[in-house]
Scaffold this motif. Sequence first.
Motif, PDB file in Angstrom:
ATOM      1  N   ALA A  65       0.839  -1.206   0.000  1.00 46.84           N
ATOM      2  CA  ALA A  65       0.000   0.000   0.000  1.00 46.84           C
ATOM      3  C   ALA A  65       0.870   1.251   0.000  1.00 46.84           C
ATOM      4  O   ALA A  65       0.599   2.217  -0.743  1.00 46.84           O
ATOM      5  CB  ALA A  65      -0.917  -0.020   1.219  1.00 46.84           C
TER       6      ALA A  65
ATOM      7  N   LEU B 201      -1.675   5.710  -5.298  1.00 50.76           N
ATOM      8  CA  LEU B 201      -2.638   5.727  -4.207  1.00 50.76           C
ATOM      9  C   LEU B 201      -2.321   6.893  -3.275  1.00 50.76           C
ATOM     10  O   LEU B 201      -1.148   7.146  -2.986  1.00 50.76           O
ATOM     11  CB  LEU B 201      -2.516   4.399  -3.432  1.00 50.76           C
TER      12      LEU B 201
ATOM     13  N   HIS C  46      -4.793   6.866   2.226  1.00 51.74           N
ATOM     14  CA  HIS C  46      -5.379   5.540   2.012  1.00 51.74           C
ATOM     15  C   HIS C  46      -4.352   4.442   2.306  1.00 51.74           C
ATOM     16  O   HIS C  46      -4.689   3.399   2.880  1.00 51.74           O
ATOM     17  CB  HIS C  46      -5.884   5.411   0.579  1.00 51.74           C
TER      18      HIS C  46
ATOM     19  N   ALA D 205     -10.028   3.404   0.755  1.00 47.56           N
ATOM     20  CA  ALA D 205      -8.757   2.681   0.842  1.00 47.56           C
ATOM     21  C   ALA D 205      -8.955   1.181   0.692  1.00 47.56           C
ATOM     22  O   ALA D 205      -8.097   0.480   0.146  1.00 47.56           O
ATOM     23  CB  ALA D 205      -8.079   2.983   2.177  1.00 47.56           C
TER      24      ALA D 205
ATOM     25  N   HIS E 173      -8.266  -0.626  -2.513  1.00 40.26           N
ATOM     26  CA  HIS E 173      -6.888  -0.742  -3.000  1.00 40.26           C
ATOM     27  C   HIS E 173      -6.056  -1.769  -2.235  1.00 40.26           C
ATOM     28  O   HIS E 173      -4.863  -1.913  -2.501  1.00 40.26           O
ATOM     29  CB  HIS E 173      -6.212   0.626  -2.934  1.00 40.26           C
TER      30      HIS E 173
ATOM     31  N   ARG F 234      -3.675  -4.457  -4.096  1.00 43.18           N
ATOM     32  CA  ARG F 234      -3.778  -4.024  -5.504  1.00 43.18           C
ATOM     33  C   ARG F 234      -2.546  -4.454  -6.301  1.00 43.18           C
ATOM     34  O   ARG F 234      -1.405  -4.225  -5.919  1.00 43.18           O
ATOM     35  CB  ARG F 234      -3.930  -2.505  -5.569  1.00 43.18           C
TER      36      ARG F 234
END
Length: 467
Positions: A35, A44, A48, A95, A98, A101
Amino acid sequence: MTGLFDGVLDHGPLASLTDDTAWLQALLDVEAALARALADTGVLPVRHAEAVADACRADRYDPSALGRAAADGGNPVIPLVGELTARVRETDPEAARHVHRGATSQDVMDTGAMLLARRAGAALLTDLRALADHLRELAGAHRATAMPGRTLLQQALPTTFGAVAAGWANGLAEAADQLQHVLEHRLAVQFGGAVGTLASLGADGPAVTAALAARLDLAEPVLPWHTERGRIAELAGALGRTCGAVGTAAQDIVLLAQTEVGELVEEGGPGVGGSSTLPHKRNPVAAVSALASARQAPGLVANLFAAQIQEHQRAAGSWHAEWLPLTDLLRRTGAAVAWLRTSAARLRVDAARMRANLDATGGLALSERVTTDLAPELGRAEAHRLVADACREAVDSGRELAGVLTRRLDGVRGGERIRALLDPSGYLGSAPVFTDRVTGAGSGRTGEAADTGPEDGTGRTDRAHGG
């Protein structure tokens, strides 16, 4: 919960560093780093990414429940991602979209395995280096302590306990060097998506991989290695080599501690090394436990080597087959090293018993030295024949070899000279020098050949060593 066999086979620090909680945290650390890597590359928003990372704490999840749920998808990442997404959704619904992801389950499992190996490996290296250092000290303390050298389990020529312990230390130090190389240079992030193309991230895939590697402080591979398992094999090989070095030392200790040999004793204090039936026993239990742990390594290494053969872009079962053997190999290696450290700390060397065992052959073990001494005058073949005949007579008659040789070599060698030739302390060859190369004595260099020559057993150097 402690298992029935954990006290022996999961001894040392690696058990807690490779348990379900450690595995789970490693997987979550990958998700958190992913992330943040997405945020690092502008895919991103940072807020998030932090919402995802905040939910990546192992104490919020139940490893047993995840394990049961893993049966439906074939790996624990699938239910973990589901639970992680649900937790993130509670605080940041955007968030949650994702989480995970660009990744596939194997990306998280493989990268998690790399993290687990690095963390457990660091503790293992600390133990391994300390063990090698202790054995170097033991070797230095017994540099000139003569003992029987044994080949095919029979007494051969004399050696020194210093040389024996130096051999153990050197093998362990070299295994540590190999393991350190793997841990520092061969553990890499895995990030390829469904078939190793990262297609779902478009042009951002390579940048996210680089950011993920940086976040986790793992190497960035040239390309995903889903079905190229050389890294796992190298790790397995380094762990297997470590167990081989540990097992060799542990087995020597067990053999030298036998009642009939008695040259080493493990002194663990009251209640340690006892028997369930025999009150007199003092078993070398730490060395035995090290050996029991180390002997499991070959099968585990073989399983990991066999799993290298994988099909197409993602294998059906082979990468799954690595999880438990790798975990068990880390644990058994950690236990083997930890137990051998304990054994080494408990060892008492019985130098008097070593000398008594050298004398038990009545000089026969030094017959080669007499042959060598006579060869320039009589020729090697004749010298060998004369000494061999004397040895047979000594064995058949039960007499000391020195007396037999003194009579047979009357006028060629006197009794005093023959007794000197049959003194084990005068025929140690380069054992003290080899010990010094490992301990660094006199050279300031450990593990290198020192520029000193072989000794004659009295501490005198006969000639220079050319390096």
